[in-house]
Design a protein around this motif. Structure first.
Motif, mmCIF file in Angstrom:
data_model
loop_
_atom_site.group_PDB
_atom_site.id
_atom_site.type_symbol
_atom_site.label_atom_id
_atom_site.label_comp_id
_atom_site.label_asym_id
_atom_site.label_seq_id
_atom_site.Cartn_x
_atom_site.Cartn_y
_atom_site.Cartn_z
ATOM 1 N N CYS A 256 0.842 -1.194 0.000
ATOM 2 C CA CYS A 256 0.000 0.000 0.000
ATOM 3 C C CYS A 256 0.885 1.256 0.000
ATOM 4 N N CYS A 259 0.113 3.181 3.628
ATOM 5 C CA CYS A 259 0.425 2.647 4.957
ATOM 6 C C CYS A 259 1.457 1.519 4.921
ATOM 7 N N ASN A 261 1.125 -1.474 4.003
ATOM 8 C CA ASN A 261 0.503 -2.788 4.130
ATOM 9 C C ASN A 261 0.713 -3.593 2.836
ATOM 10 N N CYS A 271 -7.195 -0.888 0.199
ATOM 11 C CA CYS A 271 -6.374 -1.387 1.297
ATOM 12 C C CYS A 271 -7.291 -1.558 2.514
ATOM 13 N N CYS A 274 -6.071 1.150 5.435
ATOM 14 C CA CYS A 274 -6.272 2.597 5.329
ATOM 15 C C CYS A 274 -7.292 2.986 4.255
HETATM 16 ZN ZN LIG Z 1 -3.031 1.195 3.255
#
Ligand SMILES: [Zn+2]
Ligand SMILES: [Zn+2]
Ligand SMILES: [Zn+2]
Ligand SMILES: [Zn+2]
Length: 338
Positions: A256, A259, A261, A271, A274
């Protein structure tokens, strides 16, 4: 082996394709010096020979009865001698591929009456072998299928893209029909497959006049970085790069962009952590009563600020994940050493 009565152009095509396969040649211009080196054939220049024997280059030409080149076979290895005093470099490239043609066609091994010396062969026989070697040279330097698929039909373009001399380019154009007739469907299939990526890149490479971005795309009407529609064909590559995100085969960011991720926590286009849209696509859509009636939906590269089809902003750009192209360009140019 019986001496062929006419040039065996079909065999030449097979051998030319054999060379592409063996040398793993998938684009142009090809490199005759590399090919000679890879095959461990001998290579000597007329100047070197002249010095070694204390004679002039003209005397070497006379001895070989050849202005440009000559191939010797000593029973185990081939050695190519070429006239390095020729000023046109495309002509040397042609000579070398012509001599490689004699080797690939097995002329010096199959016909012991040859040694490729004009005086040892009747004029007709000499012509047959020369025609085969010339066909090999033009069909390896600028193969008929590739020239046709690139839609090249001028001497100037042939010279630029295949690095051949003007006179070789003229011959190439003249012999297109002759060579095309010899091309069996299996040769065409091989060449189309072998040069697929080269042909695609050639036909669809674009450079943006506004932001200098270079990219390859068949459908683009707009620059993905700055949305300009002033795109032109260009051979220059990557002189201006624009940063972006790496995408997987489904067009999703590997991690991501906001963030950090990773893929595992993605829910469709978003995501999970977030809720960022992790797919870069065109945002152009028409809404009616809170529902999407139509959307462009074009999937875009990880650094695209704009849609290549309609010029609208991308999801990444709208989410402030990519810098304005002007800022990035300025920043990069300041880092350049000149
Ligand atoms: Zn994210
Ligand atoms: Zn020859
Ligand atoms: Zn641009
Ligand atoms: Zn679009």
């Amino acid at each position: 082996m019986n001496f062929p009565r006419t040039a065996r152009y079909d065999i030449v095509m097979t051998r030319a394709n054999g060379l592409f396969a063996k040398e793993k040649i998938t684009g142009f211009p090809i490199e005759p010096f590399e090919i000679i080196k890879n095959n461990k054939w001998g290579l000597v220049t007329y100047s070197e020979l002249a010095e070694e024997y204390g004679v002039t280059v003209d005397e070497i030409k006379a001895a070989f009865q050849s202005e440009d080149g000559y191939t010797i076979y000593d029973g185990t290895n081939h050695t190519i001698a070429y006239n390095d005093t020729v000023s046109v470099h495309g002509r040397i490239r042609f000579t070398l591929m012509h001599e490689i043609g004699h080797i690939y066609m097995n002329h010096l091994i199959d016909f012991d009456e040859t040694i490729l010396r004009r005086s040892n062969l009747t004029e007709t026989k000499y012509k047959v072998l020369e025609n085969e070697a010339n066909s090999f040279a033009r069909n390896t330097l600028a193969p008929v299928m590739v020239v046709k698929d690139l839609k090249i039909n001028s001497v100037g373009d042939l010279v630029t893209h295949f690095d051949i001399s003007t006179s070789a380019a003229k011959t190439r154009l003249k012999a297109l029909t002759l060579d095309y007739k010899v091309l069996l469907s299996q040769y065409i299939r091989f060449q189309r497959h072998n040069f697929k990526s080269f042909i695609y890149t050639f036909l669809h490479s674009k450079k943006c006049l506004q932001c200098s971005y270079y990219f390859v795309n068949a459908e683009a009407k707009y620059c993905p970085v700055c949305s300009s529609d002033k795109l032109y064909k260009s051979k220059e590559k990557h002189d201006m790069r624009y940063d972006g995100y790496e995408l997987d085969e489904f067009g999703r960011a590997y991690e991501c962009p906001r963030c950090g991720n990773e893929e595992l926590n993605y829910d469709g286009d978003h995501c999970k952590i977030c809720s960022l849209i992790i797919i870069n696509k065109c945002t152009n859509q028409e809404m009616w009563n809170g529902e999407i009636q139509w959307e462009c939906g074009t999937m875009l590269d990880g650094n695209a600020r704009y849609c290549i089809k309609c010029g609208y902003e991308s999801t990444f750009y709208q989410q402030n994940l990519l810098d304005k192209w002007e800022d990035e360009k300025k920043e990069k140019e300041e880092l350049l050493p000149f």
